[in-house]
Write a protein that holds these residues in place. Structure first.
Motif, PDB file in Angstrom:
ATOM      1  N   VAL A 178      -4.980   5.672  -2.385  1.00 47.94           N
ATOM      2  CA  VAL A 178      -5.495   4.499  -3.099  1.00 47.94           C
ATOM      3  C   VAL A 178      -5.588   4.722  -4.605  1.00 47.94           C
ATOM      4  O   VAL A 178      -5.747   3.756  -5.365  1.00 47.94           O
ATOM      5  N   PRO A 216      -5.451   3.198  -9.828  1.00 43.21           N
ATOM      6  CA  PRO A 216      -5.288   2.549  -8.521  1.00 43.21           C
ATOM      7  C   PRO A 216      -3.813   2.404  -8.171  1.00 43.21           C
ATOM      8  O   PRO A 216      -3.010   1.924  -8.983  1.00 43.21           O
ATOM      9  N   THR A 217      -3.457   2.811  -6.968  1.00 44.35           N
ATOM     10  CA  THR A 217      -2.040   2.782  -6.613  1.00 44.35           C
ATOM     11  C   THR A 217      -1.527   1.368  -6.365  1.00 44.35           C
ATOM     12  O   THR A 217      -0.317   1.138  -6.461  1.00 44.35           O
ATOM     13  N   ASP A 218      -2.417   0.418  -6.059  1.00 39.89           N
ATOM     14  CA  ASP A 218      -1.906  -0.944  -5.907  1.00 39.89           C
ATOM     15  C   ASP A 218      -1.357  -1.447  -7.243  1.00 39.89           C
ATOM     16  O   ASP A 218      -0.328  -2.141  -7.290  1.00 39.89           O
ATOM     17  N   ASP A 259      -6.935   9.955  -4.449  1.00 36.54           N
ATOM     18  CA  ASP A 259      -7.999   9.395  -3.618  1.00 36.54           C
ATOM     19  C   ASP A 259      -7.330   8.882  -2.346  1.00 36.54           C
ATOM     20  O   ASP A 259      -6.399   8.067  -2.417  1.00 36.54           O
ATOM     21  N   ARG A 310       1.458   4.918   1.200  1.00 39.69           N
ATOM     22  CA  ARG A 310       1.017   5.709   2.347  1.00 39.69           C
ATOM     23  C   ARG A 310       1.787   7.022   2.432  1.00 39.69           C
ATOM     24  O   ARG A 310       2.940   7.109   2.002  1.00 39.69           O
ATOM     25  N   GLU A 363      -3.636   6.308   3.617  1.00 39.76           N
ATOM     26  CA  GLU A 363      -3.510   5.507   2.410  1.00 39.76           C
ATOM     27  C   GLU A 363      -3.844   6.358   1.180  1.00 39.76           C
ATOM     28  O   GLU A 363      -4.839   7.076   1.173  1.00 39.76           O
ATOM     29  N   ARG A 408     -13.109   8.004   2.760  1.00 43.00           N
ATOM     30  CA  ARG A 408     -12.407   8.264   1.505  1.00 43.00           C
ATOM     31  C   ARG A 408     -12.715   9.684   1.018  1.00 43.00           C
ATOM     32  O   ARG A 408     -13.850  10.140   1.097  1.00 43.00           O
ATOM     33  N   MET A 418       0.831  -1.193   0.000  1.00 41.29           N
ATOM     34  CA  MET A 418       0.000   0.000   0.000  1.00 41.29           C
ATOM     35  C   MET A 418       0.872   1.252   0.000  1.00 41.29           C
ATOM     36  O   MET A 418       1.893   1.309   0.692  1.00 41.29           O
TER      37      MET A 418
END
Length: 208
Positions: free
Chosen positions: A121, A127-129, A172, A103, A119, A180, A101
């Motif tokens: 996101v 999407p950061t993942d 986000d 952060r 986080e 969120r 994740m």
């Protein structure tokens, strides 16, 4: 852009230099697996590429060296030219945690638009993942922990290398209570560029 043949030659030269200068390659990496991967990547280089595009292909070798001092750095000259021309750099200090994740750092301030350890996101709708996973496949380092540190230390440059130039950065964010929100990460104006948007631009402009 660089011709496909030139990029392929660069990869061959990289492997040759490492093979001839490394004191004992077998202690660090699987030479057979490296040859297999290099042959696969050679086949993927079929057209002219910018330095940024070439790095995204060739840097997939980096984790296989299992050495933070061995591999290809991001295209530093091109990134610095981007900043010198007034381009935006991701403004927030961040780190990648053990789960992958992204952060905010412990030193995050309200002026940055982030609180410590929040986080992130998504960045500009991505999407950061997925962003972190794509970059981790290209990081140098002996272990996942070291590769996360390498990515965290130079995240703005690696984000630019992956996504290309961005006008600004809309994030986000999820706080410690699971709420969120979305906002622009303003950061501070730095030499060679600013991370903030032009006055009067809407958030929607930067969500891609």
């Amino acid at each position: 852009k660089y011709a496909a043949e030139a990029v392929q030659a660069d990869m061959a030269q990289l492997l040759s230099v490492i093979d001839s200068t490394h004191p004992d390659p077998a202690l660090s990496f699987d030479s057979a697996e490296l040859r297999r991967l290099s042959q696969q990547l050679t086949g993927e280089i079929s057209g002219a590429m910018t330095a940024r595009e070439a790095w995204l292909v060739l840097a997939r070798l980096n984790p296989h060296f299992r050495d933070a001092h061995t591999g290809l750095r991001h295209p530093v000259a091109e990134y610095e030219a981007h900043l010198a021309a007034g381009g935006a750099a991701f403004p927030a200090a961040v780190f990648v945690d053990r789960s992958g994740m992204l952060r905010a750092s412990a030193q995050a301030t309200p002026e940055s638009g982030l609180a410590p350890y929040e986080e992130i996101v998504a960045i500009n709708g991505r999407p950061t993942d997925a962003v972190v996973a794509a970059l981790m496949q290209r990081m140098r380092g002996e272990t996942d922990s070291i590769r996360r540190l390498v990515l965290s230390y130079s995240f703005p440059a690696h984000l630019w290398t992956l996504l290309g130039p961005q006008a600004a950065f809309c994030a986000d964010i999820v706080d410690r209570n699971g709420n969120r929100r979305r906002g622009l990460l303003e950061g501070t104006k730095k030499a060679g560029g600013t991370a903030g948007p032009a006055p009067g631009r809407s958030l929607a402009t930067f969500v891609q």
